[in-house]
Design a protein around this motif. Structure first.
Motif, PDB file in Angstrom:
ATOM      1  N   ASP A 164      42.454  37.879  31.367  1.00  0.00           N
ATOM      2  CA  ASP A 164      43.092  36.797  30.616  1.00  0.00           C
ATOM      3  C   ASP A 164      42.744  35.422  31.199  1.00  0.00           C
ATOM      4  OD1 ASP A 164      44.585  36.982  32.923  1.00  0.00           O
ATOM      5  OD2 ASP A 164      46.463  37.486  31.940  1.00  0.00           O
ATOM      6  N   GLY A 165      41.453  35.212  31.376  1.00  0.00           N
ATOM      7  CA  GLY A 165      40.968  33.917  31.818  1.00  0.00           C
ATOM      8  C   GLY A 165      40.458  33.872  33.248  1.00  0.00           C
ATOM      9  N   GLN A 166      40.520  34.971  33.980  1.00  0.00           N
ATOM     10  CA  GLN A 166      40.019  34.987  35.350  1.00  0.00           C
ATOM     11  C   GLN A 166      38.514  34.745  35.369  1.00  0.00           C
ATOM     12  OE1 GLN A 166      41.779  37.461  33.888  1.00  0.00           O
ATOM     13  NE2 GLN A 166      43.315  38.308  35.270  1.00  0.00           N
ATOM     14  N   ASN A 167      38.055  34.154  36.474  1.00  0.00           N
ATOM     15  CA  ASN A 167      36.620  33.966  36.673  1.00  0.00           C
ATOM     16  C   ASN A 167      36.291  34.277  38.130  1.00  0.00           C
ATOM     17  OD1 ASN A 167      37.213  31.635  38.233  1.00  0.00           O
ATOM     18  ND2 ASN A 167      37.123  30.336  36.419  1.00  0.00           N
ATOM     19  N   LEU A 168      35.022  34.255  38.455  1.00  0.00           N
ATOM     20  CA  LEU A 168      34.580  34.638  39.790  1.00  0.00           C
ATOM     21  C   LEU A 168      35.133  33.696  40.864  1.00  0.00           C
ATOM     22  CD1 LEU A 168      32.904  36.894  41.048  1.00  0.00           C
ATOM     23  CD2 LEU A 168      30.911  35.398  40.888  1.00  0.00           C
ATOM     24  N   LEU A 169      35.200  32.410  40.571  1.00  0.00           N
ATOM     25  CA  LEU A 169      35.762  31.450  41.516  1.00  0.00           C
ATOM     26  C   LEU A 169      37.219  31.801  41.839  1.00  0.00           C
ATOM     27  CD1 LEU A 169      35.716  28.754  43.105  1.00  0.00           C
ATOM     28  CD2 LEU A 169      36.395  27.646  40.962  1.00  0.00           C
ATOM     29  N   ARG A 170      38.003  32.035  40.820  1.00  0.00           N
ATOM     30  CA  ARG A 170      39.413  32.376  41.030  1.00  0.00           C
ATOM     31  C   ARG A 170      39.564  33.647  41.847  1.00  0.00           C
ATOM     32  NH1 ARG A 170      43.124  36.212  39.524  1.00  0.00           N
ATOM     33  NH2 ARG A 170      45.236  35.479  39.289  1.00  0.00           N
ATOM     34  N   GLU A 171      38.765  34.650  41.538  1.00  0.00           N
ATOM     35  CA  GLU A 171      38.888  35.933  42.233  1.00  0.00           C
ATOM     36  C   GLU A 171      38.471  35.808  43.703  1.00  0.00           C
ATOM     37  OE1 GLU A 171      40.503  38.623  40.597  1.00  0.00           O
ATOM     38  OE2 GLU A 171      40.820  36.836  39.365  1.00  0.00           O
ATOM     39  N   ALA A 172      37.459  34.979  43.981  1.00  0.00           N
ATOM     40  CA  ALA A 172      37.069  34.743  45.378  1.00  0.00           C
ATOM     41  C   ALA A 172      38.207  34.071  46.137  1.00  0.00           C
ATOM     42  CB  ALA A 172      35.805  33.881  45.440  1.00  0.00           C
ATOM     43  N   MET A 173      38.826  33.076  45.526  1.00  0.00           N
ATOM     44  CA  MET A 173      39.942  32.395  46.186  1.00  0.00           C
ATOM     45  C   MET A 173      41.145  33.318  46.322  1.00  0.00           C
ATOM     46  SD  MET A 173      39.584  28.411  44.935  1.00  0.00           S
ATOM     47  CE  MET A 173      40.197  28.728  43.305  1.00  0.00           C
ATOM     48  N   LEU A 174      41.336  34.189  45.363  1.00  0.00           N
ATOM     49  CA  LEU A 174      42.437  35.155  45.437  1.00  0.00           C
ATOM     50  C   LEU A 174      42.258  36.101  46.622  1.00  0.00           C
ATOM     51  CD1 LEU A 174      45.010  36.308  44.125  1.00  0.00           C
ATOM     52  CD2 LEU A 174      43.514  37.726  42.699  1.00  0.00           C
ATOM     53  N   ILE A 175      41.051  36.625  46.799  1.00  0.00           N
ATOM     54  CA  ILE A 175      40.784  37.497  47.946  1.00  0.00           C
ATOM     55  C   ILE A 175      41.038  36.739  49.249  1.00  0.00           C
ATOM     56  CG2 ILE A 175      38.990  38.673  49.279  1.00  0.00           C
ATOM     57  CD1 ILE A 175      37.725  39.529  46.613  1.00  0.00           C
ATOM     58  N   ALA A 176      40.489  35.538  49.357  1.00  0.00           N
ATOM     59  CA  ALA A 176      40.629  34.765  50.593  1.00  0.00           C
ATOM     60  C   ALA A 176      42.092  34.447  50.883  1.00  0.00           C
ATOM     61  CB  ALA A 176      39.807  33.481  50.497  1.00  0.00           C
ATOM     62  N   ASP A 177      42.812  34.021  49.890  1.00  0.00           N
ATOM     63  CA  ASP A 177      44.223  33.659  50.055  1.00  0.00           C
ATOM     64  C   ASP A 177      45.051  34.884  50.430  1.00  0.00           C
ATOM     65  OD1 ASP A 177      46.477  31.905  49.890  1.00  0.00           O
ATOM     66  OD2 ASP A 177      46.869  32.615  47.856  1.00  0.00           O
ATOM     67  N   HIS A 178      44.868  35.950  49.705  1.00  0.00           N
ATOM     68  CA  HIS A 178      45.617  37.188  49.933  1.00  0.00           C
ATOM     69  C   HIS A 178      45.334  37.744  51.325  1.00  0.00           C
ATOM     70  CE1 HIS A 178      46.230  41.592  49.644  1.00  0.00           C
ATOM     71  NE2 HIS A 178      47.339  41.205  49.039  1.00  0.00           N
ATOM     72  N   ASN A 179      44.059  37.824  51.679  1.00  0.00           N
ATOM     73  CA  ASN A 179      43.708  38.378  52.987  1.00  0.00           C
ATOM     74  C   ASN A 179      44.214  37.499  54.127  1.00  0.00           C
ATOM     75  OD1 ASN A 179      42.534  40.418  51.549  1.00  0.00           O
ATOM     76  ND2 ASN A 179      40.455  40.018  52.245  1.00  0.00           N
ATOM     77  N   ALA A 180      44.112  36.177  53.990  1.00  0.00           N
ATOM     78  CA  ALA A 180      44.582  35.279  55.048  1.00  0.00           C
ATOM     79  C   ALA A 180      46.088  35.444  55.266  1.00  0.00           C
ATOM     80  CB  ALA A 180      44.244  33.831  54.703  1.00  0.00           C
ATOM     81  N   TYR A 181      46.817  35.584  54.194  1.00  0.00           N
ATOM     82  CA  TYR A 181      48.267  35.778  54.295  1.00  0.00           C
ATOM     83  C   TYR A 181      48.587  37.030  55.107  1.00  0.00           C
ATOM     84  CZ  TYR A 181      53.055  36.700  52.764  1.00  0.00           C
ATOM     85  OH  TYR A 181      54.405  36.962  52.730  1.00  0.00           O
ATOM     86  N   HIS A 182      47.936  38.126  54.761  1.00  0.00           N
ATOM     87  CA  HIS A 182      48.233  39.383  55.451  1.00  0.00           C
ATOM     88  C   HIS A 182      47.622  39.449  56.850  1.00  0.00           C
ATOM     89  CE1 HIS A 182      50.577  40.958  52.250  1.00  0.00           C
ATOM     90  NE2 HIS A 182      49.584  40.874  51.381  1.00  0.00           N
TER      91      HIS A 182
END
Length: 168
Positions: A134-152
């Motif tokens: 629903d509108g995701q793109n490669l940039l968003r998914e890269a930032m999602l991985i980085a943000d999620h992993n950094a948090y954990h």
């Protein structure tokens, strides 16, 4: 005929790609995943400190599952994500054995590298929404991985500090 991007657009996209890769693989404003699990004593992988919801193993396995899901979603329009939240969190406090631990670490690294390969593919538009989702793109998914992993990763380090197993 499709218009060719001008050189400044190409240079800008290359710069964004390089920054995303550095974010996923480095440790600019935080410790890297590899640093967080380096020299982790096996006997504390399954310890869940008082008043905290997860053990280090559960966090590592959660990172593995979530990153795999984001990778597959980004490259396979037919991918089906696990059910939330049960499909993303193991109930086991500790890995079954050293092999399970090493397998999880290796999958995290391999999936990270596979996502980096997507970012390095010049035929992939960082900004174009995927045909699925629903509108995701490669940039968003890269930032999602980085943000999620950094948090954990931060949580892993906090647990290590609480268990007196962090010397950095």
């Amino acid at each position: 005929m499709m218009a060719q991007p001008d050189q400044s657009t190409s240079d800008s996209n290359d710069a964004v790609r390089k920054q995303l890769i550095a974010l996923l693989t480095g440790s600019n404003a935080h410790q890297s995943f590899d640093d967080a699990v380096q020299d982790l004593p096996a006997e504390i992988r399954g310890v869940k400190p008082d008043k905290l919801p997860y053990s280090i193993w559960q966090l590592v396995d959660h990172i593995r599952i979530a990153q795999w899901d984001i990778l597959e979603f980004s490259r396979d329009s037919t991918h089906e994500s696990p059910p939330w939240p049960s499909g993303y969190w193991t109930k086991e406090l500790a890995p079954e054995d050293e092999t399970a631990w090493q397998r999880a670490l290796e999958q995290i690294r391999q999936d990270r590298d596979a996502f980096v390969a997507l970012l390095n593919d010049p035929s992939r538009d960082l900004y174009a929404p995927f045909e699925h989702g629903d509108g995701q793109n490669l940039l968003r998914e890269a930032m999602l991985i980085a943000d999620h992993n950094a948090y954990h990763v931060g949580e892993i380090i906090i647990i290590r500090r609480l268990l007196d197993a962090w010397k950095k």
